[in-house]
Design a protein around this motif. Structure first.
Motif, PDB file in Angstrom:
ATOM      1  N   ALA A  50       6.365   3.493  -4.386  1.00  8.36           N
ATOM      2  CA  ALA A  50       5.279   3.587  -5.362  1.00  8.36           C
ATOM      3  C   ALA A  50       3.937   3.280  -4.703  1.00  8.36           C
ATOM      4  CB  ALA A  50       5.532   2.633  -6.529  1.00  8.36           C
ATOM      5  N   LEU A  51       3.918   2.310  -3.808  1.00  2.00           N
ATOM      6  CA  LEU A  51       2.693   1.973  -3.081  1.00  2.00           C
ATOM      7  C   LEU A  51       2.203   3.181  -2.288  1.00  2.00           C
ATOM      8  CD1 LEU A  51       0.569  -0.055  -2.014  1.00  2.00           C
ATOM      9  CD2 LEU A  51       2.250  -0.710  -0.279  1.00  2.00           C
ATOM     10  N   TRP A  52       3.101   3.847  -1.584  1.00  2.00           N
ATOM     11  CA  TRP A  52       2.717   5.026  -0.810  1.00  2.00           C
ATOM     12  C   TRP A  52       2.231   6.153  -1.716  1.00  2.00           C
ATOM     13  CZ3 TRP A  52       1.335   5.327   3.968  1.00  2.00           C
ATOM     14  CH2 TRP A  52       1.817   4.402   4.890  1.00  2.00           C
ATOM     15  N   ARG A  53       2.883   6.328  -2.870  1.00  2.00           N
ATOM     16  CA  ARG A  53       2.437   7.377  -3.799  1.00  2.00           C
ATOM     17  C   ARG A  53       1.037   7.077  -4.310  1.00  2.00           C
ATOM     18  NH1 ARG A  53       7.914   7.142  -5.542  1.00  2.00           N
ATOM     19  NH2 ARG A  53       7.336   5.708  -7.208  1.00  2.00           N
ATOM     20  N   ARG A  54       0.792   5.820  -4.692  1.00  2.00           N
ATOM     21  CA  ARG A  54      -0.536   5.445  -5.199  1.00  2.00           C
ATOM     22  C   ARG A  54      -1.615   5.608  -4.142  1.00  2.00           C
ATOM     23  NH1 ARG A  54       2.304   0.948  -6.992  1.00  2.00           N
ATOM     24  NH2 ARG A  54       1.299  -0.362  -5.426  1.00  2.00           N
ATOM     25  N   SER A  55      -1.255   5.376  -2.887  1.00  2.00           N
ATOM     26  CA  SER A  55      -2.255   5.402  -1.817  1.00  2.00           C
ATOM     27  C   SER A  55      -2.605   6.815  -1.375  1.00  2.00           C
ATOM     28  CB  SER A  55      -1.745   4.620  -0.609  1.00  2.00           C
ATOM     29  OG  SER A  55      -0.754   5.366   0.079  1.00  2.00           O
ATOM     30  N   GLY A  56      -1.783   7.777  -1.729  1.00  2.00           N
ATOM     31  CA  GLY A  56      -2.019   9.143  -1.274  1.00  2.00           C
ATOM     32  C   GLY A  56      -1.701   9.323   0.202  1.00  2.00           C
ATOM     33  N   GLY A  57      -0.938   8.399   0.779  1.00  2.00           N
ATOM     34  CA  GLY A  57      -0.510   8.535   2.170  1.00  2.00           C
ATOM     35  C   GLY A  57      -1.344   7.763   3.173  1.00  2.00           C
ATOM     36  N   THR A  58      -2.432   7.143   2.724  1.00  2.00           N
ATOM     37  CA  THR A  58      -3.269   6.343   3.611  1.00  2.00           C
ATOM     38  C   THR A  58      -3.486   4.982   2.970  1.00  2.00           C
ATOM     39  OG1 THR A  58      -4.420   8.322   4.375  1.00  2.00           O
ATOM     40  CG2 THR A  58      -5.489   6.218   4.815  1.00  2.00           C
ATOM     41  N   LEU A  59      -3.043   3.931   3.659  1.00  2.00           N
ATOM     42  CA  LEU A  59      -3.149   2.583   3.110  1.00  2.00           C
ATOM     43  C   LEU A  59      -4.458   1.917   3.500  1.00  2.00           C
ATOM     44  CD1 LEU A  59       0.448   1.258   3.910  1.00  2.00           C
ATOM     45  CD2 LEU A  59      -0.380   2.211   1.751  1.00  2.00           C
ATOM     46  N   THR A  60      -5.056   1.235   2.532  1.00  2.00           N
ATOM     47  CA  THR A  60      -6.229   0.414   2.817  1.00  2.00           C
ATOM     48  C   THR A  60      -5.744  -0.869   3.502  1.00  2.00           C
ATOM     49  OG1 THR A  60      -6.086  -0.791   0.729  1.00  2.00           O
ATOM     50  CG2 THR A  60      -7.388   1.258   0.719  1.00  2.00           C
ATOM     51  N   THR A  61      -6.657  -1.679   3.960  1.00  2.00           N
ATOM     52  CA  THR A  61      -6.295  -2.952   4.583  1.00  2.00           C
ATOM     53  C   THR A  61      -5.491  -3.812   3.614  1.00  2.00           C
ATOM     54  OG1 THR A  61      -8.265  -2.865   5.956  1.00  2.00           O
ATOM     55  CG2 THR A  61      -7.221  -5.021   5.704  1.00  2.00           C
ATOM     56  N   GLU A  62      -5.922  -3.877   2.381  1.00  2.00           N
ATOM     57  CA  GLU A  62      -5.207  -4.658   1.359  1.00  2.00           C
ATOM     58  C   GLU A  62      -3.816  -4.079   1.101  1.00  2.00           C
ATOM     59  OE1 GLU A  62      -5.859  -4.921  -3.255  1.00  2.00           O
ATOM     60  OE2 GLU A  62      -7.321  -6.190  -2.233  1.00  2.00           O
ATOM     61  N   GLN A  63      -3.727  -2.751   1.003  1.00  2.00           N
ATOM     62  CA  GLN A  63      -2.430  -2.109   0.777  1.00  2.00           C
ATOM     63  C   GLN A  63      -1.502  -2.304   1.977  1.00  2.00           C
ATOM     64  OE1 GLN A  63      -4.117   1.738  -0.074  1.00  2.00           O
ATOM     65  NE2 GLN A  63      -3.469   1.629  -2.222  1.00  2.00           N
ATOM     66  N   ARG A  64      -2.064  -2.301   3.175  1.00  2.00           N
ATOM     67  CA  ARG A  64      -1.262  -2.519   4.376  1.00  2.00           C
ATOM     68  C   ARG A  64      -0.620  -3.898   4.359  1.00  2.00           C
ATOM     69  NH1 ARG A  64      -5.042  -1.627   8.638  1.00  2.00           N
ATOM     70  NH2 ARG A  64      -5.691   0.066   7.315  1.00  2.00           N
ATOM     71  N   ALA A  65      -1.385  -4.891   3.926  1.00  2.00           N
ATOM     72  CA  ALA A  65      -0.856  -6.254   3.822  1.00  2.00           C
ATOM     73  C   ALA A  65       0.274  -6.297   2.787  1.00  2.00           C
ATOM     74  CB  ALA A  65      -1.967  -7.225   3.446  1.00  2.00           C
ATOM     75  N   GLU A  66       0.091  -5.622   1.660  1.00  2.00           N
ATOM     76  CA  GLU A  66       1.133  -5.548   0.630  1.00  2.00           C
ATOM     77  C   GLU A  66       2.371  -4.843   1.175  1.00  2.00           C
ATOM     78  OE1 GLU A  66       2.855  -5.748  -3.349  1.00  2.00           O
ATOM     79  OE2 GLU A  66       1.475  -6.940  -2.163  1.00  2.00           O
ATOM     80  N   TYR A  67       2.159  -3.760   1.909  1.00  2.00           N
ATOM     81  CA  TYR A  67       3.274  -3.017   2.512  1.00  2.00           C
ATOM     82  C   TYR A  67       4.066  -3.913   3.470  1.00  2.00           C
ATOM     83  CZ  TYR A  67       5.704   0.325   5.491  1.00  2.00           C
ATOM     84  OH  TYR A  67       6.665   0.994   6.201  1.00  2.00           O
TER      85      TYR A  67
END
Length: 61
Positions: free
Chosen positions: A26-43
């Motif tokens: 779900a995180l990858w779907r929400r990000s559109g394939g590119t993670l922000t710094t915050e999303q990377r930490a969550e990942y």
């Protein structure tokens, strides 16, 4: 489908590897394939949780 991001690490006994994997997807779907710094930490947090929850393969003797 809307998922909220967890702010605490759940232990392996709280969520299955499949549940954590779905949150990773779900995180990858929400990000559109590119993670922000915050999303990377969550990942990274989710991957660690997934690894703790994933069953270990048994080695043949």
């Amino acid at each position: 489908m809307l998922h909220s991001m967890s702010t605490t690490v759940a232990t392996a006994s709280e969520r299955s590897a499949a549940e954590v994997n779905e949150e990773i997807r779900a995180l990858w779907r929400r990000s559109g394939g590119t993670l922000t710094t915050e999303q990377r930490a969550e990942y990274q947090r989710l991957v660690m949780e997934w690894a703790a929850a994933a069953p270990r393969a048994r080695r043949a003797a």
